[in-house]
Design a protein around this motif. Structure first.
Motif, PDB file in Angstrom:
ATOM      1  N   LEU A   3       0.801  -1.227   0.000  1.00 49.84           N
ATOM      2  CA  LEU A   3       0.000   0.000   0.000  1.00 49.84           C
ATOM      3  C   LEU A   3       0.834   1.277   0.000  1.00 49.84           C
ATOM      4  CD1 LEU A   3      -2.950   0.939   0.008  1.00 49.84           C
ATOM      5  CD2 LEU A   3      -2.826   1.043   2.510  1.00 49.84           C
ATOM      6  N   ASN A   4       1.938   1.294   0.739  1.00 52.87           N
ATOM      7  CA  ASN A   4       2.713   2.540   0.856  1.00 52.87           C
ATOM      8  C   ASN A   4       3.172   3.104  -0.493  1.00 52.87           C
ATOM      9  OD1 ASN A   4       2.360   2.730   3.587  1.00 52.87           O
ATOM     10  ND2 ASN A   4       4.353   1.869   4.136  1.00 52.87           N
ATOM     11  N   PRO A   5       3.705   2.279  -1.404  1.00 58.30           N
ATOM     12  CA  PRO A   5       4.068   2.833  -2.713  1.00 58.30           C
ATOM     13  C   PRO A   5       2.866   3.393  -3.475  1.00 58.30           C
ATOM     14  CG  PRO A   5       5.127   0.700  -2.370  1.00 58.30           C
ATOM     15  CD  PRO A   5       4.135   0.868  -1.263  1.00 58.30           C
ATOM     16  N   ARG A   6       1.684   2.793  -3.278  1.00 62.91           N
ATOM     17  CA  ARG A   6       0.468   3.301  -3.930  1.00 62.91           C
ATOM     18  C   ARG A   6       0.087   4.674  -3.367  1.00 62.91           C
ATOM     19  NH1 ARG A   6      -3.050  -0.395  -6.558  1.00 62.91           N
ATOM     20  NH2 ARG A   6      -4.877   0.656  -5.677  1.00 62.91           N
ATOM     21  N   ILE A   7       0.241   4.820  -2.061  1.00 63.75           N
ATOM     22  CA  ILE A   7      -0.044   6.117  -1.427  1.00 63.75           C
ATOM     23  C   ILE A   7       0.913   7.184  -1.955  1.00 63.75           C
ATOM     24  CG2 ILE A   7       0.066   7.376   0.771  1.00 63.75           C
ATOM     25  CD1 ILE A   7      -0.957   4.772   2.108  1.00 63.75           C
ATOM     26  N   GLU A   8       2.193   6.828  -2.036  1.00 59.72           N
ATOM     27  CA  GLU A   8       3.193   7.780  -2.530  1.00 59.72           C
ATOM     28  C   GLU A   8       2.911   8.175  -3.983  1.00 59.72           C
ATOM     29  OE1 GLU A   8       6.955   5.895  -1.805  1.00 59.72           O
ATOM     30  OE2 GLU A   8       6.497   5.644   0.329  1.00 59.72           O
ATOM     31  N   LEU A   9       2.582   7.193  -4.817  1.00 59.48           N
ATOM     32  CA  LEU A   9       2.299   7.479  -6.220  1.00 59.48           C
ATOM     33  C   LEU A   9       1.044   8.334  -6.353  1.00 59.48           C
ATOM     34  CD1 LEU A   9       2.852   7.100  -9.230  1.00 59.48           C
ATOM     35  CD2 LEU A   9       1.540   4.950  -9.127  1.00 59.48           C
ATOM     36  N   ARG A  10      -0.005   7.970  -5.611  1.00 62.97           N
ATOM     37  CA  ARG A  10      -1.245   8.741  -5.677  1.00 62.97           C
ATOM     38  C   ARG A  10      -0.989  10.199  -5.281  1.00 62.97           C
ATOM     39  NH1 ARG A  10      -6.927   7.646  -2.435  1.00 62.97           N
ATOM     40  NH2 ARG A  10      -7.188   5.989  -3.970  1.00 62.97           N
ATOM     41  N   THR A  11      -0.208  10.403  -4.233  1.00 61.08           N
ATOM     42  CA  THR A  11       0.054  11.758  -3.754  1.00 61.08           C
ATOM     43  C   THR A  11       0.852  12.554  -4.782  1.00 61.08           C
ATOM     44  OG1 THR A  11       0.051  10.930  -1.476  1.00 61.08           O
ATOM     45  CG2 THR A  11       0.991  13.112  -1.844  1.00 61.08           C
ATOM     46  N   GLN A  12       1.890  11.937  -5.345  1.00 64.84           N
ATOM     47  CA  GLN A  12       2.673  12.616  -6.382  1.00 64.84           C
ATOM     48  C   GLN A  12       1.783  13.003  -7.564  1.00 64.84           C
ATOM     49  OE1 GLN A  12       5.722  13.624  -6.145  1.00 64.84           O
ATOM     50  NE2 GLN A  12       6.663  12.406  -4.513  1.00 64.84           N
ATOM     51  N   LEU A  13       0.916  12.093  -7.988  1.00 63.48           N
ATOM     52  CA  LEU A  13       0.030  12.353  -9.125  1.00 63.48           C
ATOM     53  C   LEU A  13      -0.952  13.478  -8.804  1.00 63.48           C
ATOM     54  CD1 LEU A  13      -0.722   8.738 -10.439  1.00 63.48           C
ATOM     55  CD2 LEU A  13       0.635  10.526 -11.565  1.00 63.48           C
ATOM     56  N   MET A  14      -1.445  13.530  -7.570  1.00 67.86           N
ATOM     57  CA  MET A  14      -2.354  14.605  -7.172  1.00 67.86           C
ATOM     58  C   MET A  14      -1.728  15.969  -7.454  1.00 67.86           C
ATOM     59  SD  MET A  14      -3.732  13.031  -3.524  1.00 67.86           S
ATOM     60  CE  MET A  14      -3.495  14.612  -2.716  1.00 67.86           C
ATOM     61  N   PHE A  15      -0.477  16.134  -7.033  1.00 63.16           N
ATOM     62  CA  PHE A  15       0.189  17.419  -7.218  1.00 63.16           C
ATOM     63  C   PHE A  15       0.482  17.688  -8.698  1.00 63.16           C
ATOM     64  CE2 PHE A  15       0.551  17.047  -2.699  1.00 63.16           C
ATOM     65  CZ  PHE A  15       0.631  18.351  -2.230  1.00 63.16           C
ATOM     66  N   GLU A  16       0.796  16.615  -9.439  1.00 67.14           N
ATOM     67  CA  GLU A  16       1.053  16.783 -10.876  1.00 67.14           C
ATOM     68  C   GLU A  16      -0.220  17.128 -11.645  1.00 67.14           C
ATOM     69  OE1 GLU A  16       2.987  13.254 -12.287  1.00 67.14           O
ATOM     70  OE2 GLU A  16       4.625  13.412 -10.820  1.00 67.14           O
ATOM     71  N   GLN A  17      -1.363  16.679 -11.141  1.00 64.14           N
ATOM     72  CA  GLN A  17      -2.630  16.858 -11.858  1.00 64.14           C
ATOM     73  C   GLN A  17      -3.352  18.152 -11.501  1.00 64.14           C
ATOM     74  OE1 GLN A  17      -4.525  13.177 -10.776  1.00 64.14           O
ATOM     75  NE2 GLN A  17      -3.403  11.975 -12.304  1.00 64.14           N
ATOM     76  N   GLY A  18      -2.712  19.023 -10.721  1.00 68.45           N
ATOM     77  CA  GLY A  18      -3.324  20.324 -10.459  1.00 68.45           C
ATOM     78  C   GLY A  18      -3.955  20.480  -9.091  1.00 68.45           C
ATOM     79  N   PHE A  19      -3.462  19.728  -8.122  1.00 65.35           N
ATOM     80  CA  PHE A  19      -4.038  19.780  -6.779  1.00 65.35           C
ATOM     81  C   PHE A  19      -3.927  21.180  -6.174  1.00 65.35           C
ATOM     82  CE2 PHE A  19      -3.634  18.048  -2.173  1.00 65.35           C
ATOM     83  CZ  PHE A  19      -4.976  18.246  -1.953  1.00 65.35           C
ATOM     84  N   ILE A  20      -2.783  21.826  -6.351  1.00 65.15           N
ATOM     85  CA  ILE A  20      -2.595  23.165  -5.766  1.00 65.15           C
ATOM     86  C   ILE A  20      -3.602  24.144  -6.358  1.00 65.15           C
ATOM     87  CG2 ILE A  20      -0.990  25.108  -5.511  1.00 65.15           C
ATOM     88  CD1 ILE A  20       1.294  23.022  -5.497  1.00 65.15           C
ATOM     89  N   ALA A  21      -3.810  24.075  -7.666  1.00 65.80           N
ATOM     90  CA  ALA A  21      -4.794  24.951  -8.314  1.00 65.80           C
ATOM     91  C   ALA A  21      -6.204  24.656  -7.807  1.00 65.80           C
ATOM     92  CB  ALA A  21      -4.725  24.776  -9.830  1.00 65.80           C
ATOM     93  N   GLU A  22      -6.497  23.373  -7.546  1.00 59.98           N
ATOM     94  CA  GLU A  22      -7.812  23.012  -7.003  1.00 59.98           C
ATOM     95  C   GLU A  22      -8.039  23.696  -5.654  1.00 59.98           C
ATOM     96  OE1 GLU A  22      -9.636  18.958  -7.239  1.00 59.98           O
ATOM     97  OE2 GLU A  22      -9.242  18.904  -5.075  1.00 59.98           O
ATOM     98  N   VAL A  23      -7.037  23.648  -4.794  1.00 56.89           N
ATOM     99  CA  VAL A  23      -7.178  24.259  -3.471  1.00 56.89           C
ATOM    100  C   VAL A  23      -7.279  25.784  -3.592  1.00 56.89           C
ATOM    101  CG1 VAL A  23      -6.154  24.509  -1.176  1.00 56.89           C
ATOM    102  CG2 VAL A  23      -5.968  22.323  -2.393  1.00 56.89           C
ATOM    103  N   GLN A  24      -6.533  26.370  -4.510  1.00 57.56           N
ATOM    104  CA  GLN A  24      -6.631  27.820  -4.738  1.00 57.56           C
ATOM    105  C   GLN A  24      -8.049  28.209  -5.141  1.00 57.56           C
ATOM    106  OE1 GLN A  24      -3.335  28.164  -7.559  1.00 57.56           O
ATOM    107  NE2 GLN A  24      -2.269  29.555  -6.157  1.00 57.56           N
ATOM    108  N   ALA A  25      -8.658  27.402  -6.008  1.00 52.93           N
ATOM    109  CA  ALA A  25     -10.033  27.674  -6.441  1.00 52.93           C
ATOM    110  C   ALA A  25     -11.009  27.536  -5.268  1.00 52.93           C
ATOM    111  CB  ALA A  25     -10.422  26.717  -7.569  1.00 52.93           C
ATOM    112  N   LEU A  26     -10.756  26.572  -4.407  1.00 49.37           N
ATOM    113  CA  LEU A  26     -11.638  26.374  -3.252  1.00 49.37           C
ATOM    114  C   LEU A  26     -11.504  27.512  -2.243  1.00 49.37           C
ATOM    115  CD1 LEU A  26     -11.221  22.510  -2.768  1.00 49.37           C
ATOM    116  CD2 LEU A  26     -13.234  23.719  -3.629  1.00 49.37           C
TER     117      LEU A  26
END
Length: 300
Positions: free
Chosen positions: A200-223
């Motif tokens: 599970l840990n590598p999946r968590i790390e990959l998911r988190t990295q992808l979140m930031f690559e896919q525009g997570f910061i912009a999502e929070v800015q919009a919120l």
């Protein structure tokens, strides 16, 4: 009436994918049991499935609250019970998918919520203001370790609520919850995804990295423009809290990524502890290539 199937387990274990697969096989509709996917616009950071990813399967109780709304398990329970029974009335199979512990229990158990008292709550809110969330959570841990184990140590609202319930009932917080060995509501069949840290840990790390690559910061800015603040249910969500700190200049993006990973791992430990106590769950290996077949065999 059709029998609901619940898919529970830790974050990033594959619950959403299994829920879709079961819905396809069993003429089902998915009911969300993830507390943060209830919020509008919290998509990337909660791994909410896009319309395309839902593959035509109806999904219920997504995006029902603005980020300014305080979460209410009691309100969720009322809406979710009505949703499940409406799906059953249509002759479809409700597939309950999510890992938010109290929300899962509120839905599959006949949980009558304990009383409230404004004066008692105000006392603990004043104490929170006085000593801070870390110390107040430590006080909860001292008198009710089991409650402290399932409530985020940075969650002031639920910490205050637990202390309020303990004072009003004279019993541990979990004593106000239904026993986990009672028959589940509607005879629900509960499937749990069993994972190991190594998988599970590598999946968590990959998911988190992808979140930031896919525009997570912009999502929070919009919120933020929609009223998201850190001292709120939505603002304390794992990942969102860290990005709010990043946007406030309090940490780097690298730190935000790392702290999101660490926070997710800690949450997974609480999920495992909580769900492992429920003897009604049929556990399936999340990494098994025949997972769907195993799940169907378990519920048919």
């Amino acid at each position: 009436m059709t029998t609901p199937i619940a898919v529970v387990g830790p974050t990033a274990s594959g619950k959403s994918a299994l829920g879709i697969a079961l819905a396809k096989e069993l003429d089902g509709e998915v009911v969300n049991v993830d507390s943060m996917q209830l919020y509008q616009g919290m998509d990337i950071g909660t791994a909410k499935l896009s319309l395309e990813e839902r593959e035509g399967i109806p999904h219920h109780l997504l995006d029902i609250w603005p980020v300014t709304q305080t979460a209410s398990v009691a309100e969720y329970q009322q809406r979710a019970v009505a949703t499940v029974e409406a799906i059953q009335a249509r002759g479809k199979t409700p597939i309950l998918v999510g890992g938010s512990m109290l929300y899962v229990q509120s839905l599959i158990d006949a949980w009558e919520f304990p009383p409230t008292d404004k004066k008692v709550r105000a006392t603990y809110e004043a104490r929170l203001e006085d000593i801070g969330i870390d110390n107040l959570h430590a006080e909860l841990a001292a008198i009710d370790p089991a409650a402290a184990a399932i409530i985020e140590d940075k969650d002031p609202r639920r910490t205050v609520r637990a202390l309020e319930v303990i004072q009003l009932t004279g019993k541990p917080f979990q004593a106000s919850q239904p026993p986990k060995d009672a028959p589940p509501r509607w005879g629900t069949k509960i499937l749990g995804l069993r994972t190991t840290a190594e998988w599970l840990n590598p999946r968590i790390e990959l998911r988190t990295q992808l979140m930031f690559e896919q525009g997570f910061i912009a999502e929070v800015q919009a919120l933020l423009e929609q009223g998201l603040v850190k001292d709120s249910t939505a603002g304390r969500a794992i990942g969102y809290s860290q990005v709010l700190d990043l946007l406030a200049g309090e940490m780097s993006q690298e730190d935000a990524v790392e702290r999101t990973i660490v926070g997710t791992r800690r949450y997974v430990r609480r999920q495992r502890s909580w769900f492992n106590r429920d003897k009604r769950i049929t556990w399936l290996p999340a990494d098994d290539s025949h997972l769907i077949e195993l799940a169907l065999h378990s519920v048919r």
